[in-house]
Design a protein around this motif. Structure first.
Motif, PDB file in Angstrom:
ATOM      1  N   THR A  83       0.845  -1.188   0.000  1.00  0.00           N
ATOM      2  CA  THR A  83       0.000   0.000   0.000  1.00  0.00           C
ATOM      3  C   THR A  83       0.880   1.237   0.000  1.00  0.00           C
ATOM      4  OG1 THR A  83      -0.119   0.215   2.416  1.00  0.00           O
ATOM      5  CG2 THR A  83      -1.764  -1.214   1.368  1.00  0.00           C
ATOM      6  N   ALA A  85       0.621   3.711   2.012  1.00  0.00           N
ATOM      7  CA  ALA A  85       0.963   4.044   3.394  1.00  0.00           C
ATOM      8  C   ALA A  85       2.149   3.223   3.876  1.00  0.00           C
ATOM      9  CB  ALA A  85      -0.240   3.816   4.306  1.00  0.00           C
ATOM     10  N   LYS A  86       2.184   1.948   3.521  1.00  0.00           N
ATOM     11  CA  LYS A  86       3.314   1.112   3.919  1.00  0.00           C
ATOM     12  C   LYS A  86       4.600   1.558   3.225  1.00  0.00           C
ATOM     13  CE  LYS A  86       2.958  -3.463   4.187  1.00  0.00           C
ATOM     14  NZ  LYS A  86       2.950  -4.897   3.768  1.00  0.00           N
ATOM     15  N   ASN A 303      -2.843  -0.132   8.372  1.00  0.00           N
ATOM     16  CA  ASN A 303      -2.395   1.042   7.615  1.00  0.00           C
ATOM     17  C   ASN A 303      -2.580   2.376   8.339  1.00  0.00           C
ATOM     18  OD1 ASN A 303      -1.711   0.549   4.342  1.00  0.00           O
ATOM     19  ND2 ASN A 303      -2.582  -1.174   5.463  1.00  0.00           N
TER      20      ASN A 303
END
Length: 436
Positions: A83, A85-86, A303
């Motif tokens: 993702t 966010a990751k 997340n």
């Protein structure tokens, strides 16, 4: 306070609950270093979610990015999918934490708690080495799941397992003997003696400061000796930095002061930044021998926690400002605690950075002091094998004024319990909480 008519907690919640017994009130809001209860009373928080709130309650630096992320329909639950966010978190972790410290670690997202991280670390160490035993230390605490309990020292916590806790052995922590030079003699002897009946372990797991064990601080020399001992014998060194990492002792990692590089590091609690559940296992690249899906967990991809963790790293760890402030605040607290200990027999001090403790020869005094402090608007807890230590874990963002206010309440509580000192030095302190 909870009155006789408020029974839903007693009626519906398990007896296993603990902190609410020491702090019998219903909290409603929190900001910075303060909590407020239903009656509008404010409490200065020198507990910080057992170290999960290093940046305080509802920190606006972290709250706004979280609100923006949720408002923008950002991914909430992602398992181990990639993702945005990751990616931001991993890049920030690399650029802000690893590279400046010369560290090269792979990152694993286990389940969201410190115990999840410890279980993964133990499992990985055994997989890599093909050995079973893990060494830990007296007074250690690593979590409440079975693997983590096996390397925990506290008898009461271990008893809750209900089954034998095997494949672990305990060694004396730094200072366990009066003659500290003897600490490693037994360990070295049995490891090197082929007739000792002691098999070479897969790993050693250690806390550089034992928080739950009583704020026991390992010397730099001891940590270096341990790291050398492990390296010479091809034993993996795991540092459990769940409570003492993320700046609690000053540097981002608590082991930095010793100049060592553990093979494996576990992080949780404040790594999520905002108090959101998140954990990491860091390990040297050559140790990344997992097969895809070999160790997993439903909530390893939290997340929203990635968002607040990224914001915390970016804001607080781009330079050494927070580290220096934490060290200075720790010295400020240690000076007052040292003065208190100097006025009463049977009290000693210990700590590093913003984990500080007062140890009492009479363990009952520690609990009484925490109770009086709560009544006067300060949250502090006990730790140690006999709950003999009053442990201070304020947020790293605590102000000097808040430190002084909290210490006034604490020394007043010491005076009430032990008599004779606090009134002379902190007259009128600690008659109730009020936010600054």
């Amino acid at each position: 306070m909870i009155d006789a008519d408020t029974t839903v907690f007693d009626e519906m919640e398990s007896n296993v609950r603990g902190y609410c017994r020491a702090w019998p009130t219903v909290f409603t809001t929190a900001k910075g270093s303060w909590l407020r209860d239903e009656e509008g009373k404010d409490y200065l928080d020198f507990f910080a979610g057992a170290g999960a709130l290093n940046y305080g309650h509802n920190n606006p630096v972290l709250k706004q990015p979280l609100l923006d992320y949720i408002a923008g329909d950002g991914i909430t639950h992602g398992l181990d999918m990639s993702t945005a966010a990751k990616r931001r978190l991993l890049e920030t972790l690399r650029d802000t934490v690893f590279t400046p410290r010369g560290l090269d670690y792979k990152v694993q997202f286990p389940g969201p708690t410190g115990a999840n991280a410890v279980e993964a670390a133990l499992k990985l160490a055994r997989k890599i080495t093909g050995r079973e035993t893990v060494l830990s230390f007296t007074n250690a605490f690593h979590g409440m799941t079975l693997g983590a309990l096996s390397v925990t020292g506290n008898a009461a916590k271990r008893a809750g397992a209900g089954v034998p806790l095997v494949h672990a052995a305990h060694m004396p922590y730094d200072g366990y003997f009066d003659n500290t030079t003897a600490d490693f003699q037994w360990m070295e002897r049995v490891l090197d003696d082929t007739s000792s009946g002691f098999d070479r372990p897969a790993a050693v797991i250690v806390e550089t400061v034992q928080g739950e064990g009583g704020v026991n601080v390992a010397r730099v020399e001891w940590l270096r000796h341990l790291a050398d001992l492990c390296a010479e014998r091809e034993i993996l060194l795991i540092v459990d930095d769940v409570q003492m990492g993320c700046g609690r002792t000053g540097p981002f990692f608590s082991f930095e002061i010793a100049g060592i590089t553990p093979d494996i590091v576990t992080l949780s609690k404040s790594i999520g930044g905002y108090g959101l559940p998140m954990a990491l296992v860091l390990f040297k690249p050559e140790l990344d021998q997992w097969s895809p899906g070999e160790h997993n967990g439903t909530f390893r991809g939290n997340n929203p926690a990635f968002v607040t963790a990224h914001a915390a790293l970016q804001h607080y760890w781009a330079d050494d400002t927070l580290q220096k402030a934490t060290e200075a605040k720790g010295e400020r607290i240690a000076a007052v605690l040292g003065e208190a200990a100097g006025h009463f027999p049977g009290i000693t001090t210990r700590g590093r950075g913003l984990v500080q403790g007062l140890a009492f020869d009479d363990p009952s005094q520690a609990g009484k002091i925490c109770q009086v402090a709560f009544e006067r608007g300060l949250l502090v807890e006990t730790s140690g094998s006999s709950d003999e230590v009053v442990k201070l874990l304020p947020p790293l963002t605590v102000t000097d004024d808040e430190i002084d206010r909290g210490l006034q309440v604490l020394t007043g509580a010491i005076d009430t319990v032990c008599t004779g000192w606090g009134r002379l030095h902190h007259r009128g302190a600690g008659n109730g909480g009020e936010r600054a």
